[in-house]
Design a protein around this motif. Sequence first.
Motif, PDB file in Angstrom:
ATOM      1  N   ILE A   1       0.842  -1.192   0.000  1.00  0.00           N
ATOM      2  CA  ILE A   1       0.000   0.000   0.000  1.00  0.00           C
ATOM      3  C   ILE A   1       0.878   1.242   0.000  1.00  0.00           C
TER       4      ILE A   1
ATOM      5  N   GLY B   1       0.164  -5.246   3.821  1.00  0.00           N
ATOM      6  CA  GLY B   1      -1.076  -5.579   4.497  1.00  0.00           C
ATOM      7  C   GLY B   1      -1.748  -6.765   3.847  1.00  0.00           C
TER       8      GLY B   1
ATOM      9  N   VAL C   1      -9.920  -1.808  10.028  1.00  0.00           N
ATOM     10  CA  VAL C   1      -8.465  -1.771   9.903  1.00  0.00           C
ATOM     11  C   VAL C   1      -7.855  -2.131  11.246  1.00  0.00           C
TER      12      VAL C   1
ATOM     13  N   ILE D   1      -2.632  -4.600   8.807  1.00  0.00           N
ATOM     14  CA  ILE D   1      -1.526  -3.900   8.158  1.00  0.00           C
ATOM     15  C   ILE D   1      -0.365  -3.714   9.125  1.00  0.00           C
TER      16      ILE D   1
ATOM     17  N   ASP E   1       1.017   6.838   8.103  1.00  0.00           N
ATOM     18  CA  ASP E   1       0.800   5.492   7.563  1.00  0.00           C
ATOM     19  C   ASP E   1      -0.683   5.147   7.526  1.00  0.00           C
TER      20      ASP E   1
ATOM     21  N   ALA F   1      -3.151   4.145   4.356  1.00  0.00           N
ATOM     22  CA  ALA F   1      -3.946   2.916   4.320  1.00  0.00           C
ATOM     23  C   ALA F   1      -5.427   3.225   4.100  1.00  0.00           C
TER      24      ALA F   1
END
Length: 598
Positions: free
Chosen positions: A302, A310, A325, A358, A385, A389
């Motif tokens: 990603i 991930g 997530v 992830i 980050d 994502a």
Amino acid sequence: MSTVKTNSAARIEAPVTQWAEIPIAFAGMVGHFGPGGGPVGIVICDPWGFDQLCTRKFHRVLAASMASRGYPTLRFDYPGEGDAPAVKGGADLESWIEGAVSAGHELRRLSGCGSVIFYGLGLGGAIALAAAERFNATSGVVLAVPALNGRRFLRETGLRERVIVEDLGITLDYPEGSVSLAGFILPTGVAAELKSFGVEGRGLKAGTPLLFLKRPENATDEQVLQGLREAGHAVDVATFPGYGEMMNGLNVSVTPPEPIAAVVEWIAARWPLPDSVGRQATQDLPAPSIEDGSYIETPLLIGAEPRLFGVLCEPRDLEPRATVVFVNMAYTYHIGWGGLWVDAARTLAADGIRSLRIDLSNIGDSPARPGTPEQVVYASAQQHDLREAVDALQREYDGPVYLVGTCSGAYAALSFAGANSDIAGVVSVNQLRLIWDEDEDVEETLRAGARPLADYQRRAFSLGTYRRLLDGDIDVRRAIGNLLRLVAGRLVRGLAPYLGRLTKLGRFRTTLFGMLRDMKARGARVTFVGCRIDGSLDELARYFGGDFAGLKSFDNIDLQIIEETDHMLTPLSARRQLIDIIRSVARADRSARDFTQT
């Protein structure tokens, strides 16, 4: 029955950063391929369970060090372990060894290398050596603190687990007779075969080079090394300093450089490459996809580079109603403690909920973000980050997005949700810092562990504590410091409502309550999940009062307490309760289609 599929129309773009590996799927397993142009490749065989959690980053860095020099590499998850789908009837040791052999063949197919070096650490050492005996193109073997005798491995694992369970002070509800360690349960078939399993490499071709990495002044390693020599092997030896620190490295990142350098130098000396051979700049591969039962999983990279690894888990037959997530806890990589996030993802998929587990930068299978500090836990880089994502998910999918994290992962999730209006809700599990104090030392905080004040009081007056003090098993200075911080925190908590912003806690309360009010205004839910023996409820009490009455001001907040569990949710019943909580949050009727960004 599990099937591994590839989509020939999809492509994985070659990573721009030299450290990112390419996700692959083969033979019912998930792997990480590091392209290299050299004629010799390296297959990396992980240890099992908790030890694999601790060494995930170490092996990623080792693989990157080799691939950057031109040696193609392949890391992989054993059948039924990590990201690999479950094995019907359970995995056995034979399937793990054959998995390593398959990894050797896959590495040759992907890279074109002519032969393979098998590397293994811990139980992975036994698997690497057994696979090297069977593989038809073995160049050499690297054994790092290997567990070559199955019965000894089982005995030592049992002793380690006994110490952990005694320290937790709770009962684990694992099947009777299980072999377990720190939340991981060894497959029954593997455990049964290990009782009579031992490997000395007698099936290796005579003269096969072998490197042994041993802990300094460790009698067990010396015995294993002597056994290899008695089996007729000429063994090169290097030391493995920092092994103990690495195997306790889930809270603080510890990646010892010396053993990596020893392996790289040994391989480079025996199989030198021309200067013109280096890491392959491009590699066209079909995007991997694993389909099993009610879910389809896609290992992927990603980000714009791409850089973050991930695993996207989607319902096989249902339209997804929401996306969850899962955020890393400290340096525990994306499968979670005891594989919790893998179990959660696949359970949610059966209920029509998509998920992404992830690794944020410098954790597990994701390389560090260029220019950022080595220490990433409680750092702002994690917010970048998460933005990458979530953006990647929202470009592809509709519906609400929820964040789930434990401890420092819960902190990252709540902070991100508070600052970003496109998050529908957060499940915060055992969060020990609702607001991060920039004056705190991150590593000291992480090393301190998760103890509530009541637990420190109990331990202070226990006979066992006195014995450990006399034996020198307790860091007195650290223990006193932890206790004083908890006591001081309780005093400040009592004064904070009267002193307001004059105290640091008062300022933190203002920040937290402002964030929660913003989330309330846009309809974002917050579910705090705590247990009684880890300090998370103490942290909630700092802000909302000893009886948590302050939570009543926020009708978007729920508090769920899971009894008889530890900070990591090691008991199976605790994990099931958490998964049910996550499912109920993501299934909420008001959030299934009605959540709108503001």
